[in-house]
Design an enzyme around this catalytic site. Structure first.
Site, PDB file in Angstrom:
ATOM      1  N   GLU A   1       0.845  -1.207   0.000  1.00 23.99           N
ATOM      2  CA  GLU A   1       0.000   0.000   0.000  1.00 23.99           C
ATOM      3  C   GLU A   1       0.876   1.252   0.000  1.00 23.99           C
ATOM      4  OE1 GLU A   1      -2.860  -0.793  -0.774  1.00 23.99           O
ATOM      5  OE2 GLU A   1      -2.839  -2.855  -0.043  1.00 23.99           O
TER       6      GLU A   1
ATOM      7  N   GLU B   1      -1.477  -2.481 -10.143  1.00 20.64           N
ATOM      8  CA  GLU B   1      -1.447  -3.651  -9.253  1.00 20.64           C
ATOM      9  C   GLU B   1      -0.319  -4.626  -9.593  1.00 20.64           C
ATOM     10  OE1 GLU B   1      -2.704  -3.456  -6.604  1.00 20.64           O
ATOM     11  OE2 GLU B   1      -4.384  -2.074  -6.796  1.00 20.64           O
TER      12      GLU B   1
HETATM   13  N1  B3K Z   1      -6.235  -1.269  -4.474  1.00 24.15           N
HETATM   14  C1  B3K Z   1      -6.865  -2.055  -3.447  1.00 24.15           C
HETATM   15  C2  B3K Z   1      -7.855  -3.025  -3.955  1.00 24.15           C
HETATM   16  C3  B3K Z   1      -9.218  -2.465  -4.067  1.00 24.15           C
HETATM   17  C4  B3K Z   1     -10.219  -3.555  -4.380  1.00 24.15           C
HETATM   18  C5  B3K Z   1     -11.568  -2.974  -4.642  1.00 24.15           C
HETATM   19  N2  B3K Z   1     -12.589  -3.957  -4.866  1.00 24.15           N
HETATM   20  C6  B3K Z   1      -5.862  -2.783  -2.621  1.00 24.15           C
HETATM   21  C7  B3K Z   1      -4.559  -3.024  -3.257  1.00 24.15           C
HETATM   22  O1  B3K Z   1      -4.421  -3.731  -4.226  1.00 24.15           O
HETATM   23  O2  B3K Z   1      -3.607  -2.453  -2.806  1.00 24.15           O
HETATM   24 ZN    ZN Z   2      -2.574  -2.900  -4.810  1.00 25.14          ZN
END
Ligand code: B3K
Ligand code: ZN
Length: 885
Positions: free
Chosen positions: A304, A326
């Protein structure tokens, strides 16, 4: 719940937004039975889209519109159109201000998307499309805006009021309420918005950035968890330093906050400056969290945090580009974890996971490319393919360009696109431009789904001392993609001589060998490479570190695999050789079982593992990894048609035989390690993880003997240890044993001791859900009645239902279909409560084509029943309808 017919959205239809939002000023008035949201949006016509003034179409769902005005003029019912999902109105000028007030109901929001309550606190989850449940907005990632947020709430229950950016003002209000205003100086899309209000405590620290700015760090939790935050804080500081050192990325606000919440659909969320985490990914201390949980906290905190650049500063143009942030960020966190712990062990864990779960997804009805070209519900595309395979794609670029070339590419990418919303093509373009290379063919990894197969054959010519490897690649059809073009497949390899020494790798036509390990790029459907100067026929070590996400085929015999296990200079491939040996041996046992023959274990597997156990030089974590037989789920994935009972019987038989044959060395290593555990404090570091992992896998083998001295050791470990890693492993071993009395005593004592700790109770549920002893379904049904269980908490659903259906294959797939019926009933219930969680739990049913005709029919019947059960969320509808198509 969906109110309009679910509709497919296509990448090819992408158009830039008609309007932009330069500033977003939000005010939240939080009350126990409703919340008021006032939004002031400073908007203008997007110059890219021309001069005219088309209608403005704002997203909005489950909002009660109370007031609306444009440039201060109140709009009346006839001035706009409202539907279940949109608010449409006509701007009169290119620049205008829109004010809206809506009422929403976080207190009854069980979908955990938008603004909701987790226990007594308010929190948000907006990615991907949750912001539209908060206010009317252009809820798409290419609309970036500067946000200020004011929150007001009752002071006693909600002393802490947080949002993105920096705090700029706060004060009391009449009636025991108070307020706070936050300002985020960075442009961001709405999916990165966050708000938290609650009675929270925090631990604080600071971080000095590479340009000597001091950043305040805070981790907020409910008061009872304040003693479980230090590991997350340490992980955060390591992540911040690592991103400076490895990517040159510095943090950009004065404060960085993490908030832990109990009810959360995923692991965590990278909201700008205010990350919101599932408490399972923050809280960790020796007594309550296992080594695996400690490592997960470290990895998710890093993931994160890394999003601040790969995701926030540079974001996605549209949701088809999800892997842009991602896949890249998973690659970044995997490399971080590799640097913090054991690189080889990290890679082994990730590869085992990818091959078991992502390969299965890629072979099923939901298969899609890393950049999908259509979807119904974006929440269904936070998949193993977008994340894990996406990370493998980035890893391949790193492998092809080398660490330096890759870093030049990321530097250019961040510099060129800072503050923009971009595409996977932009990422590749930066890699190309920074390195002067062309990656056109490579980009097929983004557009073509399915797991490629790479078949390799060899030929040796003694006269010319030439060894030729011939590669043939192919890729199975996936939904919507019948034909595939060849991929660029980086194959990292080495060659071993008869004594196990690494040979120099000179290709025909080269002046000299560049080294003893190298990367070949296979780009054609069929392609050969000839190595020269080889006085004897070598043994190849192929696809080291799984250098590409493909299924490798090479006709190794078992003696060759044993040789590689001992001699390969590449640690990953030593493990891999052991896995392939075990797969061959297990498949032989599966065949014997199916033919009704007596099971006979190939003693070479015993000999190979005996050697591994005797090797005192080998990292103990590697010993543990090599002792772990391929999982039933992996054996299922690699079967054409999976025979659940044969797989289980064969694997258990092999474990039993290994346990008997290797009792003495296992017992010796168990006792030595337990002795060390007993006399040292818990430390969350690689060497300690390694010691405990060998200790615990040894115990699980030893217990198969059911000898009293092993039971004694297990109970001693369970009762006397000072940490959850040892305690839970001992409990799991007991739960899977036939010592009924000791088992129920331990389970009851554990539940009594930890009843007030929901994360520990999750582990208690999981251990029981995973037990393959007969009667698994009934045990799970009974556990659902336990006071600590609730369908409203996603962690509980995953711990009990997810563990049962995903890991307890013999019980879930029992022949009468009761497991399938149970899961379908649950999905129908969850569909109304929390569509994202419902849809996730469906995955095991989508794998129906792997099983025999009778099971296929039962599984499909349950999918049909779900489809007919009434109004489905778009999440569940998409997965069920695609699975039946
Ligand atoms: N970006 C978020 C994931 C969100 C999912 C929404 N349904 C967590 C992550 O991949 O860091
Ligand atoms: Zn992520």
């Amino acid at each position: 719940m969906r109110t309009e017919q679910p509709k497919m959205i296509y990448l090819k239809d992408y158009q830039a937004p008609e309007y932009l939002i330069d500033e977003t000023h939000l005010t939240f008035e939080l009350f126990e039975d409703h919340t008021l949201v006032h939004a002031q949006l400073l908007m203008r016509r997007n110059p890219e889209r021309g001069a005219g003034l088309p209608p403005l179409v704002l997203d909005g769902q489950q909002l009660e519109l109370l007031a609306l005005s444009m440039d201060g003029r109140e709009l009346l019912a006839g001035d706009y159109q409202l539907s279940d999902s949109h608010l449409t109105l006509q701007p009169l000028a290119a620049n205008f201000t829109l004010d809206s007030s809506v009422r929403i109901h976080p207190e009854s929001n069980t979908a955990l998307e938008g603004l909701y309550k987790s226990g007594s606190m308010f929190c948000t989850q907006c990615e991907a499309e949750g912001f539209r449940k908060i206010t009317y907005y252009l809820d798409r990632p290419d609309v970036m805006s500067r946000f200020t947020t004011t929150l007001s709430a009752e002071q006693h229950s909600y002393p802490v009021l947080l949002s993105n950016g920096n705090p700029i003002a706060s004060g009391p209000e009449e009636g025991g309420r108070h307020w706070a205003t936050w300002e985020d100086p960075f442009m961001k899309p709405a999916y990165l918005f966050a708000l938290v209000a609650g009675d929270l405590w925090c631990i604080e620290d600071t971080f000095n950035t590479m340009s000597q700015r001091e950043v305040a760090l805070r981790i907020y939790v409910e008061p009872e968890n304040i003693d479980k935050c230090q590991h997350a804080m340490d992980s955060l500081k390591k992540s911040m330093r690592w991103d400076e050192e490895v990517y040159g990325r510095e943090y950009d606000l004065d404060i960085f906050m993490i908030v832990a919440v109990n009810d959360f659909n995923m692991g965590a969320m990278e909201n700008k400056g205010l990350n919101i985490f599932n408490s399972s990914c923050v809280l960790a201390k020796a007594e309550t969290a296992t080594d695996a949980a400690h490592q997960r906290v470290e990895a998710v905190v890093a993931h994160e945090y890394f999003h601040n650049w790969s995701g926030n500063r540079v974001t996605c143009r549209d949701w088809f580009q999800l892997s842009l942030k991602e896949g890249f960020t998973v690659f970044r966190d995997a490399e971080f974890s590799a640097d913090m712990n054991s690189r080889t062990v990290k890679r082994i864990e990730d590869v085992a996971y990818l091959r078991t779960h992502q390969f299965a997804e890629d072979a099923g009805p939901m298969a899609h490319a890393v950049r999908p070209d259509s979807f119904i519900e974006i929440s269904n595309f936070y998949t193993l393919t977008v994340y894990e395979k996406g990370s493998e794609v980035v890893r391949m670029i790193h492998t092809l360009l080398g660490a330096e070339g890759f870093r030049k590419g990321t530097d250019l990418y961040f510099q060129r696109h800072d503050g923009q919303a971009v595409t996977c093509d932009d990422f590749i373009k930066a890699m190309e431009d920074a390195n002067g290379v062309e990656l056109t063919q490579f980009k097929r990894w983004y557009s073509q789904g399915g797991t490629p197969r790479l078949q390799v054959s060899e030929a040796y010519d003694a006269a010319s001392k030439t060894y030729t490897l011939s590669f043939r690649q192919s890729c199975p059809a996936t939904p919507g993609q019948a034909q595939k073009l060849p991929f660029v497949i980086p194959v990292e390899l080495g060659l071993l001589d008869g004594k196990g020494r690494a040979l120099p790798l000179r290709l025909a036509g080269e002046a000299k060998a560049p080294g003893e390990t190298r990367v070949l790029a296979v780009t054609e459907a069929e392609q050969s490479f000839s190595f020269v100067d080889l006085a004897e026929k070598p043994l190849p070590s192929l696809l080291r570190g799984l250098s590409a996400p493909v299924k490798l085929g090479f006709p190794y015999d078992r003696d060759q695999l044993m040789f590689l296990m001992q001699h390969d200079s590449d640690g990953f491939n030593r493990w891999e050789a052991g896995q392939q040996l075990a797969v061959q041996v297990l498949q032989e046992l599966i065949g014997q079982h199916q033919r009704g023959e007596k099971l006979l274990l190939d003693q070479r597997l015993v000999a190979a593992l005996r050697t591994v156990l005797a090797d005192q030089q080998l990292d103990q974590a590697m010993v543990a990894e090599m002792l772990s037989l391929p999982s039933e789920a992996y054996l299922t994935e690699i079967s054409e048609s999976a025979d659940v009972d044969a797989i289980h019987t064969a694997r258990e038989f092999a474990r039993q035989q290994l346990a008997e044959a290797l009792f003495a060395p296992l017992w010796q290593r168990y006792q030595a390690n337990r002795e060390l555990s007993r006399h040292s404090e818990y430390v969350a570091e690689a060497a300690h993880f390694a010691r405990r992992s060998l200790q615990n896998i040894a115990l699980s083998y030893l217990m198969m003997s059911e000898k009293p001295e092993v039971l004694g050791a297990c109970l001693e470990q369970y009762e006397a240890c000072d940490n959850m890693t040892e305690r839970l492993a001992a409990l799991a071993v007991l739960v899977n044993s036939s010592f009924a009395e000791e088992k129920s005593k331990a389970l009851a004592a554990f539940a009594e001791h930890f009843k007030d700790n929901p994360l520990v109770m999750d582990q208690w549920f999981s251990v029981q859900a995973g037990s393959t002893l007969p009667g698994g379904l009934e045990r799970v049904q009974q556990l659902m009645q336990h006071p600590a269980f609730t369908l409203k908490n996603p962690n509980k659903v995953r711990a009990l239902i997810g563990a049962f259906a995903g890991q307890n294959l013999v019980n879930f797939h029992r022949a009468d279909g009761a497991g399938y019926r149970f899961l379908a009933d649950l999905v129908i219930t969850l569909n109304a409560l929390n569509p994202q969680i419902a849809s996730r739990q469906l995955a095991p049913l989508t794998r129906w084509s792997k099983y025999d005709a009778a099971r296929q029919a039962l599984m499909r019947a349950e999918l049909e029943r779900i489809l007919a059960s009434g109004e489905l969320s778009s999440d569940v509808y998409e997965v069920v309808s695609k699975s039946l198509a």
